[in-house]
Design a protein around this motif. Structure first.
Motif, PDB file in Angstrom:
ATOM      1  N   ASN A  49       0.831  -1.207   0.000  1.00  0.00           N
ATOM      2  CA  ASN A  49       0.000   0.000   0.000  1.00  0.00           C
ATOM      3  C   ASN A  49       0.862   1.253   0.000  1.00  0.00           C
ATOM      4  OD1 ASN A  49      -2.107  -1.901   2.016  1.00  0.00           O
ATOM      5  ND2 ASN A  49      -2.814  -1.031   0.106  1.00  0.00           N
ATOM      6  N   LYS A  50       0.232   2.373  -0.331  1.00  0.00           N
ATOM      7  CA  LYS A  50       0.948   3.645  -0.400  1.00  0.00           C
ATOM      8  C   LYS A  50       1.285   4.166   0.992  1.00  0.00           C
ATOM      9  CE  LYS A  50      -1.393   7.225  -1.688  1.00  0.00           C
ATOM     10  NZ  LYS A  50      -2.136   8.194  -2.509  1.00  0.00           N
ATOM     11  N   THR A  60      -4.243   4.057   3.992  1.00  0.00           N
ATOM     12  CA  THR A  60      -5.016   3.157   3.135  1.00  0.00           C
ATOM     13  C   THR A  60      -5.508   1.952   3.925  1.00  0.00           C
ATOM     14  OG1 THR A  60      -3.685   3.819   1.225  1.00  0.00           O
ATOM     15  CG2 THR A  60      -4.963   1.796   1.013  1.00  0.00           C
ATOM     16  N   TYR A  96      -9.333   0.995   5.156  1.00  0.00           N
ATOM     17  CA  TYR A  96      -9.840  -0.337   4.810  1.00  0.00           C
ATOM     18  C   TYR A  96     -10.552  -0.940   6.016  1.00  0.00           C
ATOM     19  CZ  TYR A  96      -9.812  -5.015   2.688  1.00  0.00           C
ATOM     20  OH  TYR A  96     -10.191  -6.217   2.136  1.00  0.00           O
ATOM     21  N   VAL A 111     -10.481   9.722   2.501  1.00  0.00           N
ATOM     22  CA  VAL A 111     -10.294   8.970   1.264  1.00  0.00           C
ATOM     23  C   VAL A 111     -10.461   9.872   0.048  1.00  0.00           C
ATOM     24  CG1 VAL A 111     -10.949   6.730   2.199  1.00  0.00           C
ATOM     25  CG2 VAL A 111     -12.721   8.248   1.350  1.00  0.00           C
ATOM     26  N   THR A 145     -11.702   9.147  -3.227  1.00  0.00           N
ATOM     27  CA  THR A 145     -12.427   8.444  -4.270  1.00  0.00           C
ATOM     28  C   THR A 145     -13.566   9.333  -4.744  1.00  0.00           C
ATOM     29  OG1 THR A 145     -13.965   7.384  -2.735  1.00  0.00           O
ATOM     30  CG2 THR A 145     -11.908   6.202  -3.214  1.00  0.00           C
ATOM     31  N   GLU A 175      -6.062   6.654  -5.749  1.00  0.00           N
ATOM     32  CA  GLU A 175      -5.880   5.922  -4.495  1.00  0.00           C
ATOM     33  C   GLU A 175      -4.486   5.320  -4.380  1.00  0.00           C
ATOM     34  OE1 GLU A 175      -7.977   2.373  -1.848  1.00  0.00           O
ATOM     35  OE2 GLU A 175      -8.981   3.201  -3.606  1.00  0.00           O
ATOM     36  N   PHE A 176      -3.935   4.844  -5.499  1.00  0.00           N
ATOM     37  CA  PHE A 176      -2.651   4.162  -5.439  1.00  0.00           C
ATOM     38  C   PHE A 176      -1.512   4.989  -6.048  1.00  0.00           C
ATOM     39  CE2 PHE A 176      -5.819   0.819  -5.157  1.00  0.00           C
ATOM     40  CZ  PHE A 176      -5.369   0.127  -4.041  1.00  0.00           C
TER      41      PHE A 176
END
Length: 248
Positions: free
Chosen positions: A36-37, A41, A45, A75, A77, A216-217
Motif C-alpha cells: 500500500n501507499k 489506506t 480499509y 479517502v 475516491t 488511491e494508489f
C-alpha cells in the motif's frame, strides 16, 4: 454503519493485519507487506469494515461509529468526493451530480449504490453501508459467472452437475486460493519506442474506476493501461510478441 459482520474476519487482509499487529509488526512493515501507499489506506480499509484504531490494534467499533461525511475526509475516491460536496451548506444535489459527470441524480445514486453507499434522507447525504458493499460485490461476481455454468454442464451425470455449477460460480475464489498471492505491488513494463497519443472511448463506469485507482494508489492512468494491456497479452497467447517490444 451497522454492527460488524463476523464474516469480516475471513478477509485475508483483515486477519493478516491483525495477526501481524499481535506479533508486534510496525505500521511500516505492514504497509510494505501489502504494497500500500501509506498506513492511511489500511486504516480506511478497516474503518469501512466496522473497525477503529485503539492505539495498538484495530477493534470493532460497533454502533455509532464514523459516519460517511467524517470518513470522506480521509479517502480520495469519487464517492467520497460526492459525500464531501453534499455535506456543504446549501449543497444542490443536481449540481453535485452534474459536476461529477452524471446526467441525472438517479444515475449518481446508482453509482453510489455500486460503491456501497445508501441515501439517508435525514441528513440529505449518503452513508456507507458495508452490507450493501458486500452485496454489490457479490452481485458483480455472480453477474460475471451467470449463464456460463448452465451451458457447460449440459449432458453431465446428475452427481457431477451440482458440484460443477458450484465450482464454476466460485472459480475466482478458487483461483485466489490455488494461485500465488500477489504482493500488492503493481508490475512495471518498459516498452520500446516513443510515446504516442491514442484516443479511446471508455464507458463512464470504467473511466471512474480508472480515475479512482489512479488517485488511491498514486499511479498514472497511462501506467495502469500499459500494465493492463501487457497482462492481457500474456494471458491470451501474445506473450512472445509482447516480449519483443519490451526493453531488456
Amino acid at each position: 454503519m451497522t454492527a460488524i459482520d463476523p464474516s469480516v474476519y475471513d478477509d485475508p487482509k483483515i486477519s493478516q493485519t491483525l495477526a501481524m499487529l499481535a506479533e508486534g509488526k510496525t505500521k511500516e512493515e505492514i504497509v510494505k507487506h501489502f504494497g500500500n501507499k501509506s498506513w492511511a489506506t489500511i486504516d480506511m480499509y478497516f474503518r469501512r469494515r466496522g473497525f477503529r484504531w485503539n492505539g495498538k490494534t484495530f477493534e470493532p467499533r460497533g454502533e455509532g461509529g464514523m459516519d460517511a461525511v467524517e470518513e470522506a475526509r480521509f479517502v480520495q475516491t469519487k464517492a467520497a468526493q460526492i459525500v464531501r460536496q453534499l455535506s456543504q451548506k446549501y449543497a444542490d444535489i443536481r449540481q453535485v451530480a452534474i459536476k461529477n459527470g452524471f446526467p441525472s441524480i438517479e444515475e449518481m445514486g446508482e453509482y453510489m449504490k455500486s460503491q456501497g453507499y445508501v441515501w439517508n434522507s435525514d441528513i440529505n447525504n449518503y452513508e456507507y453501508d458495508e452490507n450493501m458493499a458486500q452485496k454489490q460485490r457479490m452481485q458483480s461476481k455472480n453477474k460475471n459467472t451467470q449463464g456460463k455454468a448452465s451451458g457447460k454442464v449440459e449432458g453431465l451425470p446428475d452427481e457431477y452437475r451440482d458440484l460443477l455449477v458450484y465450482l464454476l460460480d466460485r472459480k475466482e475464489r478458487l483461483y485466489e486460493l490455488l494461485e500465488p498471492q500477489n504482493s500488492g505491488t503493481l508490475p512495471r513494463y518498459k516498452f520500446k519506442g516513443a510515446k504516442a497519443n491514442k484516443t479511446l472511448g471508455l464507458p463512464t463506469s470504467l473511466q471512474t474506476l480508472l480515475n479512482d485507482f489512479s488517485k488511491e494508489f498514486n499511479v498514472t492512468q497511462r501506467d495502469i493501461i500499459e500494465v493492463a494491456l501487457a497482462e492481457f497479452f500474456k494471458k491470451y497467447g501474445y506473450e512472445e510478441q509482447l516480449n519483443s517490444v519490451l526493453q531488456a
